[in-house]
Design an enzyme around this catalytic site. Sequence first.
Site, PDB file in Angstrom:
ATOM      1  N   LYS A   1      35.476  -1.623  -8.751  1.00 24.83           N
ATOM      2  CA  LYS A   1      36.454  -0.694  -9.317  1.00 24.83           C
ATOM      3  C   LYS A   1      35.875   0.723  -9.435  1.00 24.83           C
ATOM      4  O   LYS A   1      34.695   0.934  -9.178  1.00 24.83           O
ATOM      5  CB  LYS A   1      36.939  -1.210 -10.678  1.00 24.83           C
ATOM      6  CG  LYS A   1      37.740  -2.507 -10.557  1.00 24.83           C
ATOM      7  CD  LYS A   1      39.014  -2.318  -9.767  1.00 24.83           C
ATOM      8  CE  LYS A   1      39.937  -3.523  -9.787  1.00 24.83           C
ATOM      9  NZ  LYS A   1      39.541  -4.617  -8.871  1.00 24.83           N
TER      10      LYS A   1
HETATM   11  C1  PLP Z   1      46.002  -5.396  -9.449  1.00 31.19           C
HETATM   12  C2  PLP Z   1      44.924  -6.177 -10.114  1.00 31.19           C
HETATM   13  N1  PLP Z   1      45.163  -6.691 -11.329  1.00 31.19           N
HETATM   14  C3  PLP Z   1      44.222  -7.394 -11.978  1.00 31.19           C
HETATM   15  C4  PLP Z   1      42.977  -7.630 -11.433  1.00 31.19           C
HETATM   16  C5  PLP Z   1      41.981  -8.453 -12.181  1.00 31.19           C
HETATM   17  O1  PLP Z   1      40.813  -7.772 -12.507  1.00 31.19           O
HETATM   18  P1  PLP Z   1      39.436  -8.554 -12.686  1.00 31.19           P
HETATM   19  O2  PLP Z   1      38.899  -8.863 -11.333  1.00 31.19           O
HETATM   20  O3  PLP Z   1      38.563  -7.586 -13.431  1.00 31.19           O
HETATM   21  O4  PLP Z   1      39.717  -9.771 -13.467  1.00 31.19           O
HETATM   22  C6  PLP Z   1      42.685  -7.118 -10.184  1.00 31.19           C
HETATM   23  C7  PLP Z   1      41.370  -7.353  -9.601  1.00 31.19           C
HETATM   24  O5  PLP Z   1      40.960  -6.891  -8.610  1.00 31.19           O
HETATM   25  C8  PLP Z   1      43.679  -6.372  -9.493  1.00 31.19           C
HETATM   26  O6  PLP Z   1      43.442  -5.882  -8.277  1.00 31.19           O
END
Ligand code: PLP
Length: 402
Positions: A196
């Site tokens: 990210k």
């Molecule tokens: C649009 C979106 N929402 C939620 C998430 C979830 O994040 P995490 O990987 O930190 O759990 C991601 C992860 O890449 C995502 O791309």
Amino acid sequence: MRKARASQHRANGPKELVPFHRPWLGAAEQREILATLKSGWLTTGARTRALEQAVAEYVGSKHAVAVSSGTAALHVALAALEVGPGDEVITTPITFASTANVIVLQGAKPVFVDVEPDTLNVDAEQIESRISRRTKVILPVHLYGQPCDMETVLRVAQRHRLLVAEDAAHALGTEYHGRRVGNFGDLTCFSLYATKNITTGEGGMVTTDHEELAAKVRLLSIHGITADSWQRHGDGGFVHWDVVRPGYKYNLSDIHAALGIHQLKKIEAFWRRRKRCVEMYNAAFQEVPEIRLIPAKGDVKHAHHLYPILLKTEDLTSSRDAVLQALKEAGIGAGVHFRALHLTSFYSKTFGFKPGDFPHAEYASERLLSLPLYPKMTGREVRRVITQLKDILRRVKKKKTF
Ligand SMILES: Cc1ncc(COP(=O)(O)O)c(C=O)c1O
């Protein structure tokens, strides 16, 4: 001599790798991690609190609660908004699995709305037509770092007394009408995952202006008990815990937060470097007829988390997946963000979604391709991606017949 050979090898280049992502962690992050280890306090503590404060200040929200992932942020947000069995949550089919998974994990039903054909963000104008008596929350996703049409989302939510939880996993630093994403909805959920815009390795953050909701998110992110270990064993003396309601174990550790504190200080510098790569890609691809760019639209600041393009496969002899494989063989990391969620096994079987339900999402689903984009990327690497992709497309482009 060795140097000369290396640069010759690079110039010949098919095996000069450009990974999909490379993190940028510096000496400050290393020192902070070491200091955390030496401090003897590894779990949620002063560093996590410092990161929360810094993120709240950065996005301009009154409260921030750090959690262990973006998925945890979304899950605990829906729990705090009391989403449960019988409820419906409106969201987009072009998103990561966890956006919809957490709805199902809360016992509720995801109701998808098709995306705008240009930005691929949820088509806010269509949301109202999908509202039912059971609708509780609208869950827009600021895809790739571009904000949704929040004016419409909030207007519809207000008219129908719905709650809004934003999936801002891609959107730390995103601005909509001159204001940072962080408190447009009731709760905003960020991801601090390894790839990210800034990272804690794994991590997430929920931000809000609502004190009560923030307290609930905090409670539910740490078992639903009233005093977390930071309070229990901190300087303020021992405090007994009480279970208010069963919650999750979603707290962020100080080891993770140590990275985030320093990453956040660099977010604007990172963004400028991302933007420079995006501008190079855009300039190179806008004249390529087989590529459709995904534009930034309106008064927004795009966080440029990802650089996706749409391959016009109708003009190619190869599928998107074959182009992706060819890129991989040329040493270029690429990805797909995302395939339409409603057509994955679980969602189609469980909720009866079928091809044709969301045409714009399905069109994109077959054509999306994300190219490498990260602050550490050099101009040379961007040019290499451009050259390789153009070469591949030249080879697989359909011959025009007159
Ligand atoms: C649009 C979106 N929402 C939620 C998430 C979830 O994040 P995490 O990987 O930190 O759990 C991601 C992860 O890449 C995502 O791309």
